[in-house]
Scaffold this active site. Structure first.
Site, short mmCIF file in Angstrom:
data_model
loop_
_atom_site.label_atom_id
_atom_site.label_comp_id
_atom_site.label_asym_id
_atom_site.label_seq_id
_atom_site.Cartn_x
_atom_site.Cartn_y
_atom_site.Cartn_z
N SER A 54 -35.51 30.38 59.11
CA SER A 54 -35.61 30.14 57.70
C SER A 54 -36.64 30.35 57.03
O SER A 54 -37.99 30.17 57.71
CB SER A 54 -34.91 28.62 57.52
OG SER A 54 -35.24 28.21 56.22
N TYR A 82 -35.84 19.35 57.73
CA TYR A 82 -35.23 20.61 58.17
C TYR A 82 -36.37 21.56 58.46
O TYR A 82 -36.27 22.41 59.44
CB TYR A 82 -34.58 21.09 57.06
CG TYR A 82 -33.84 22.39 57.04
CD1 TYR A 82 -32.87 22.66 58.01
CD2 TYR A 82 -34.43 23.63 56.52
CE1 TYR A 82 -32.22 24.09 58.13
CE2 TYR A 82 -34.14 24.94 56.77
CZ TYR A 82 -32.72 24.99 57.36
OH TYR A 82 -32.53 26.32 57.47
#
Length: 232
Positions: free
Chosen positions: A134, A147
């Protein structure tokens, strides 16, 4: 990538993982799809006829090895594609250990355990490990600490694995997509209190093209890191 290659894929049920699985299935490759339970496995197998499934809950990486010991594993693995992921936003002052642990388990510890488990087959095939990371794996923003930490860790896992396995002919690629139109992105927008317009973000098919490009690269080269940003 060998003809009729065998790919083990996590996260094949939606978003980027579903797009990658459809593309590989359409060209006749063999798929082994990871599912968290038997019901999910049945759904995945119905969506992609001929695909095999493996049941194992990524949220409980300690039990993956036990779960796989009771199932038939593929003899050959040409690629291991880590695409599953979970996200829960929140400020550091608000996030509980349970929320941290869930994201670390699914996004980092489970990929590490899956890789450990399938490395022998990957070495024999001189296969490929792809981590769909990501943009948060490269930079963390407010409310993204847990995250982003899991994805920063995933980058470290990929970088170390690449150095360790280069001599065995195993290629390792990290892909860093920006915001991609998916159920996860809809959840993120909801948590951010924003309206969600999928047309603003990357189509999962575009990220799938990136993954397949890395997989199909001739053996004399290796894509190590790919960042994919929204083009509109």
């Amino acid at each position: 990538m060998a003809l009729m290659a065998t790919h083990v894929i996590s996260g094949a049920g939606s978003g980027i993982g579903a797009a990658v699985a459809r593309r590989l299935h359409a060209r006749g490759d063999d798929l082994v799809l990871l599912a968290r339970d038997a019901g999910r496995a049945k759904e995945l197998a119905a969506a992609l006829p001929g695909a095999r499934t493996l049941v194992g809950d990524l949220a409980d990486p300690d039990r993956l090895s036990w779960a796989f010991s009771h199932q038939t594993l593929p003899d050959r693995i040409d690629s291991l594609l880590h695409i599953a992921g979970v996200v829960d936003l929140g400020a550091v002052g608000d996030l509980t250990p349970k929320t941290w642990r869930h994201q670390l388990n699914v996004n980092l510890l489970a990929p590490a355990e899956l890789t450990r488990h399938f490395l022998p087959q990957l070495r024999v095939a001189q296969g490929h490990v792809v981590f769909v990371n990501s943009g948060a794996g490269l930079r963390a923003h407010a409310d993204w600490s847990a995250y982003a930490a899991s994805k920063h860790g995933l980058k470290a896992l990929a970088d170390a694995l690449r150095d360790e396995e280069h001599g065995n002919g195993v290629r390792v690629t990290s892909v860093y997509p920006g915001r991609t139109a998916s159920a996860m992105q809809a959840k993120v927008h909801h948590q951010e209190g924003k309206s969600y317009d999928p047309d603003r973000w990357i189509d999962p098919e575009s990220v799938a093209t990136t993954v397949l490009t890395a997989l199909d690269l001739p053996r004399d080269a290796e894509v190590t890191d790919l960042t994919v940003r929204p083009g509109r």
